[in-house]
Structure formats: C-alpha cells, structure tokens
Design an enzyme around this catalytic site. Structure first.
Site, short mmCIF file in Angstrom:
data_model
loop_
_atom_site.label_atom_id
_atom_site.label_comp_id
_atom_site.label_asym_id
_atom_site.label_seq_id
_atom_site.Cartn_x
_atom_site.Cartn_y
_atom_site.Cartn_z
N LYS A 151 41.08 33.36 48.02
CA LYS A 151 41.34 34.63 48.68
C LYS A 151 40.41 35.71 48.16
CE LYS A 151 43.99 38.44 47.80
NZ LYS A 151 43.30 39.44 48.60
N GLU A 180 40.74 36.18 34.28
CA GLU A 180 39.59 37.00 33.86
C GLU A 180 39.97 38.43 34.23
OE1 GLU A 180 36.78 36.14 32.43
OE2 GLU A 180 37.03 33.98 32.47
N CYS A 207 33.36 44.44 35.02
CA CYS A 207 34.44 44.19 34.06
C CYS A 207 33.95 44.32 32.62
CB CYS A 207 35.05 42.82 34.30
SG CYS A 207 33.79 41.54 34.41
N GLU A 216 40.60 51.57 31.17
CA GLU A 216 39.49 51.08 31.99
C GLU A 216 39.34 52.00 33.21
OE1 GLU A 216 39.91 47.36 34.23
OE2 GLU A 216 37.89 46.84 33.60
P1 NAP Z 1 43.06 43.68 41.38
O1 NAP Z 1 43.66 44.84 42.03
O2 NAP Z 1 43.80 43.04 40.27
O3 NAP Z 1 42.79 42.62 42.54
C1 NAP Z 1 42.17 41.39 42.29
C2 NAP Z 1 42.61 40.40 43.36
O4 NAP Z 1 44.01 40.15 43.24
C3 NAP Z 1 42.40 40.89 44.78
O5 NAP Z 1 42.01 39.81 45.60
C4 NAP Z 1 43.76 41.40 45.15
O6 NAP Z 1 44.01 41.46 46.54
C5 NAP Z 1 44.65 40.38 44.49
N1 NAP Z 1 46.02 40.79 44.27
C6 NAP Z 1 46.52 42.06 44.23
N2 NAP Z 1 47.86 42.03 44.03
C7 NAP Z 1 48.20 40.72 43.97
C8 NAP Z 1 49.44 40.04 43.78
N3 NAP Z 1 50.59 40.69 43.64
N4 NAP Z 1 49.44 38.69 43.75
C9 NAP Z 1 48.28 38.00 43.87
N5 NAP Z 1 47.10 38.59 44.07
C10 NAP Z 1 47.05 39.93 44.10
O7 NAP Z 1 41.62 44.00 40.82
P2 NAP Z 1 40.43 44.73 41.59
O8 NAP Z 1 40.77 46.16 41.70
O9 NAP Z 1 40.09 43.98 42.82
O10 NAP Z 1 39.24 44.51 40.57
C11 NAP Z 1 39.04 45.32 39.47
C12 NAP Z 1 39.54 44.67 38.20
O11 NAP Z 1 39.00 43.36 38.06
C13 NAP Z 1 39.12 45.40 36.96
O12 NAP Z 1 40.20 45.50 36.08
C14 NAP Z 1 38.05 44.49 36.36
O13 NAP Z 1 37.88 44.63 34.99
C15 NAP Z 1 38.53 43.15 36.74
N6 NAP Z 1 37.44 42.16 36.73
C16 NAP Z 1 37.39 41.25 35.72
C17 NAP Z 1 36.37 40.32 35.66
C18 NAP Z 1 36.30 39.32 34.54
O14 NAP Z 1 35.54 38.36 34.67
N7 NAP Z 1 37.04 39.48 33.45
C19 NAP Z 1 35.39 40.32 36.64
C20 NAP Z 1 35.46 41.27 37.66
C21 NAP Z 1 36.51 42.18 37.69
P3 NAP Z 1 43.70 42.84 47.34
O15 NAP Z 1 42.25 43.01 47.31
O16 NAP Z 1 44.19 42.53 48.70
O17 NAP Z 1 44.44 43.91 46.65
#
Ligand code: NAP
Ligand code: MG
Length: 489
Positions: A176, A251, A285, A385
């Site tokens: 997804k 991650e 990230c 963050e």
């Molecule tokens: P996010 O809000 O956690 O969303 C990530 C993914 O999870 C999206 O596909 C999102 O769908 C989905 N999601 C949201 N709520 C969910 C739920 N209840 N159950 C299952 N899936 C769910 O993160 P983001 O805002 O997209 O990305 C930013 C974050 O990612 C930052 O904290 C960043 O540090 C982290 N990140 C970490 C890495 C790493 O390798 N450590 C790499 C890149 C990013 P929707 O888009 O539909 O909300």
C-alpha cells in the site's frame, strides 16, 4: 484533466469495487494531479486472497532462485529504461527537485531491485554439527503473504526496498502506497507484469491508512507487516499485529544529530550538513536535523552555513536549477510552519527562512530552508521530528558533552560525525545509539548495507543480506541417521 490510475489485484488492473477515488495533488500548485482508487476492505480482502492463492500455488517460491532473481533484474532494467518518466512522476507527486529524482530516487529504486535480484541465488541455509548420528541443516523459506506499507517521502525507493527482498525470498505481497504520493508505486504494476512476475504474486492497493493499511495489518492471512512511516503509526501496527504474533518490521522516525567536533573541516561539514538537512526538503527520515557543535567552531560554522542556506534556490521542482521544491501537502506545510513558529515562540534565534511562504511561491506548499541558532535541548524543535527543511544548531563544550547530546533523544536512526581525528571518529561511532553512523558525510544509503533504527526509530533492518533474511522463516531440519532407531523407553 487528472490522470486516472489503477491498482493491481490478482494480475488485473482495477478500480475500487465501489468506484470510490481519492485525489492526488501536485504540491507545486495544489491542483489535482491524478485520481487513484480508494480501495474498500473487500478489495483488500481480494488482494490478500490473491496473494494467498499465489502462495498456495507455489509457482513463485517454486521457481529456481535464479529465475526469481531474473524477474527482479528485468524489473530494474525496465525502471532504468523508463527513468525519466518515473523521475518526472515522482517529482510531480512528491515535490522533490527533478535533479534529485533523476540522481537519487529512480537509480536507487532500480539498484534495490537489481541487488536483490542478484542476491536471490545466495539465499542459503546452514549445516550444523550437533552429535554423532544426526544431520542438522536449515532451510530459508518464504514467510508467505507479506503486507507492505510505505510513506510518501521516497515512494519509489521505499516500495522497491521492500519488494526487492520480499519477492527475492519467494513471498507474495500486498503493498500500500501513501495517499499523498502513490503514483510511482502504482506504476510498478506494469513494470512487474512486463518483467514476467506471475499474477497474484504482487498486489498494489491504494487507499487510506485507516482503511487499507489497517485491513492489511489485521488480516490473519498476512504473515508479516513491513512498515515504513511515523513512530506513532508503526507502534500501533505492532500492537495490532500482536494478536496473531505476526512478524513486523518497522522503519520509523528520526531526529538525527550532526556532531561537529572542534577539529572538523568546517567547509566540508557545512556542505555535508546542508545535504543532510535539506535533501528532499528535509522530508527525510534520517535527515540531519540537530547540529551539535563544539563551541570553539560554532561562529565560523554558523556564518558559512547560513550564507549557503540563503543561496539555495527554492521553486518549481521541475526546474533543473531548483534544489528545494514544495512540501508534499498543505497539511504537512501547516505542521512544519507551526514548528517554525514554535521555535520562534520558545526563544530560538531564527537565522534564515521562517514560517511563511516565500514571495511569489504562494500557490504551492513552499517553505524556505530554515536555520535556528541558540537552540537549547529542552526546546520542542530540538526534540520532535519536524520532517521539513528546519535545522537547529546548539553549541556544546568538548567531545563528552557532544556525545551525550547526540544520544539525548528517543530516536536512533542515524547520526553523522564531523572530525579529522580518526580515533575520535571511530570511538564516537561506537558510542552513538543509532542504526547508521556516518563519518564526514550524511544521507548515504547503499543497497548492500543494512539500514534501520535503534530505540523508537525502528525494529529490524532493511537492505543488505539482513534485509533479505528478514523476509524468510528459518526451518531447522534434524535427521536421525543412526543405524538403530533412537530409543529411550
Ligand atoms: P505515516 O503517517 O506513519 O504513514 C505511513 C504509511 O502508513 C502510509 O501509507 C499511511 O497511509 C499508513 N497508515 C496510516 N495510518 C495507518 C494505520 N492506522 N494502519 C496502517 N497503516 C497506516 O507516515 P508518513 O507521514 O507517510 O511519513 C513520514 C514518517 O515516515 C516520518 O516519521 C519519517 O521519519 C518516517 N520514515 C521513516 C523511514 C525509515 O526508513 N526509518 C523512511 C521514510 C520515512 P496514508 O498515507 O493513507 O495515511
Ligand atoms: Mg502528491
């Protein structure tokens, strides 16, 4: 006219069963760029059913590892051949500068698939000496159906970072993409079909996290959930997966320090910190978000850094001269702008940038690269963050105080150390609680080297051999070869 994208279920391109769609915005203009299917829970059920059936059929896992690897290598080749198209789509969707999509995102996505295509033949078990009459060996088997959930900041890269190893190991997948930037992931449907992946092995389902993400996480036929995104959602996924003891790999977020020692090459550190902090608008990230610097070199570093930051060209990400595009979405712009205001309110010194849109760029989600000085460790902008182009600078006296500052965070994704002293560099690297420590560089990631977080930045590692093993179950086979049966009673 907005382009209409399909998802992929059981080898068929399709829309949501109830026809519902979501709009995807171009962050440079906030005009509608595309429409994607908003999958229903039934659609997710169908996708997981297709992956389960493909797993049960055993065609993919039963192919020779070399043949599986060839499919991934072919997919890498197709992405490379279509690199410009992928790069333009990634930039239109995410807002990242086209020069970054061309130089980093698309080549790295292809490299991840190519690396795991080559590594597929290297998935080997062990023979284990135990006792006379016993032959003990291990098999590395696919886990079955893997659910993969990715964020919006490096969509194509992070999709391939999960698809490469999970498919190489023989799993079937439901992936997804994030709602804010799903387009290059949806484009992978054609890539893998052309590469010869059997129907049902890969299913790509778009829609919201609360519907699609949760349906994947909760489904009993999913054996592992591999997630990249925020710590908040990652921890929730871990909780929901606990009922059936599903595997999870997480991650998550970061607040990575750049530690600048007194003996650092200051010009080099300035360049490196800029790349660390502002690549992909700071929506990274492992971004360098906190500079922890020795007091003795603070003033020189700040003067040089601020001058260079002010010279970064912000604007239309399709312009090849632009090095900073808009943030991904208006809601995310609000969040980053609020953090900048919070820094001002809590008393940090705004050295450049600020919470408002730069002049002439009001239509898109633009924010100028922002640097704060006189930041203290209790401030919100030092601790949380932000996920935008916001850098804090804090001075400390000496190596001990700097190491302590680097570790003073709930996160542990990455850190960089800037010094000319070899002994200091490696000694400090061993003392920092982070999954990646860079010495005199920041934001380098390689397909063949493990990546992941300590503490609240994650669980498990992606990339490298470890990243492949993470999508396998280990089976231990113990054979009794004694001439007489083993008898106790
Ligand atoms: P996010 O809000 O956690 O969303 C990530 C993914 O999870 C999206 O596909 C999102 O769908 C989905 N999601 C949201 N709520 C969910 C739920 N209840 N159950 C299952 N899936 C769910 O993160 P983001 O805002 O997209 O990305 C930013 C974050 O990612 C930052 O904290 C960043 O540090 C982290 N990140 C970490 C890495 C790493 O390798 N450590 C790499 C890149 C990013 P929707 O888009 O539909 O909300
Ligand atoms: Mg978008």
């Amino acid at each position: 006219m907005a382009e209409k994208f399909d998802m992929l279920i059981d080898g068929q391109k399709c829309q949501a069963s109830d026809g519902a769609t979501l709009e995807v915005l171009n962050p440079a203009t906030n005009e509608v760029l595309a429409e994607i299917p908003a999958a229903t829970p039934e659609d997710v059920q169908r996708a997981i059913g297709a992956a389960s059936a493909a797993h049960a059929k055993g065609e993919w896992a039963g192919m020779t590892p070399g043949a599986r690897g060839d499919v991934l290598l072919k997919a890498a080749e197709i992405i490379t051949a279509r690199a410009e198209e992928f790069a333009r789509m990634e930039t239109a969707d995410v807002g990242k500068p086209i020069v970054e999509s061309q130089a980093f995102d698309i080549p790295m996505a292809a490299d991840h698939l190519g690396y795991y295509g080559r590594l597929a033949v290297d998935l080997v078990g062990e023979t284990i000496p135990t006792m006379a009459g016993v032959f003990d060996y291990t098999l590395r088997e696919p886990m079955g159906v893997v659910g993969e959930i990715i964020p919006w900041n490096f969509p194509c890269v992070l999709a391939c970072r999960k698809l490469g190893p999970s498919l190489a190991a023989g799993n079937c997948v439901v992936i997804k993409p994030a709602t804010w930037a799903p387009l290059t992931t949806l484009m992978l449907a054609d890539v893998f079909a052309e590469a010869g992946l059997p129907a049902g092995v890969l299913n790509i389902v778009s829609g919201t996290g609360s519907t699609v993400g949760q349906a994947i996480t909760d489904h009993p036929a999913v054996h592992k959930v591999s997630f990249t995104g925020s710590t908040e959602v990652g921890c929730m996924i871990m909780q929901r997966a606990s009922g059936e003891a599903k595997g999870v790999s997480l991650e998550m977020g970061g607040k990575s320090p750049a530690v600048v020692l007194a003996d650092a090459d200051i010009d080099g550190a300035v360049e490196g910190v800029l790349f660390g902090a502002f690549l992909n608008q700071g929506e990274c990230c492992c971004a360098a978000t906190r500079v922890c610097i020795d007091s003795s070199v603070h003033d020189e570093f700040v003067a040089k850094l601020v001058a260079k930051t002010k010279a970064i060209k912000v604007g239309d990400p399709m312009d090849p001269d632009v090095k900073m595009g808009p943030l991904v979405h208006p809601d995310h712009w609000d969040r980053v702008s609020r953090y900048i205001q919070c820094g001002i309110d809590e008393g940090a010194t705004l050295l450049c940038g600020g919470p408002d849109k730069p002049q002439g760029l009001e239509k898109g989600n633009y924010i100028a690269p922002t640097v704060f000085g006189n930041v203290t460790p209790d401030m919100t902008i030092y601790r949380e963050e932000i996920f935008g182009p916001v850098l804090t600078i804090t001075a400390f006296d000496g190596v001990e105080a700097l190491v302590e500052a680097a570790n003073d965070t709930d996160y542990g994704l990455a850190a960089s150390i800037w010094t000319r002293d070899l002994r200091n560099a490696h000694t400090i690297a061993s003392r920092i609680a982070a999954g990646t420590v860079w010495l005199n560089v920041h934001n380098f990631v390689f397909s063949q080297a493990p990546y992941g977080g300590y503490k609240q930045s994650g669980l498990g590692r992606e990339l490298g051999r470890e990243g492949l093993l993470a999508y396998t179950e280990t089976k231990n086979v113990i054979a009794w070869l004694g001439e007489q049966p083993f008898a106790w009673y």
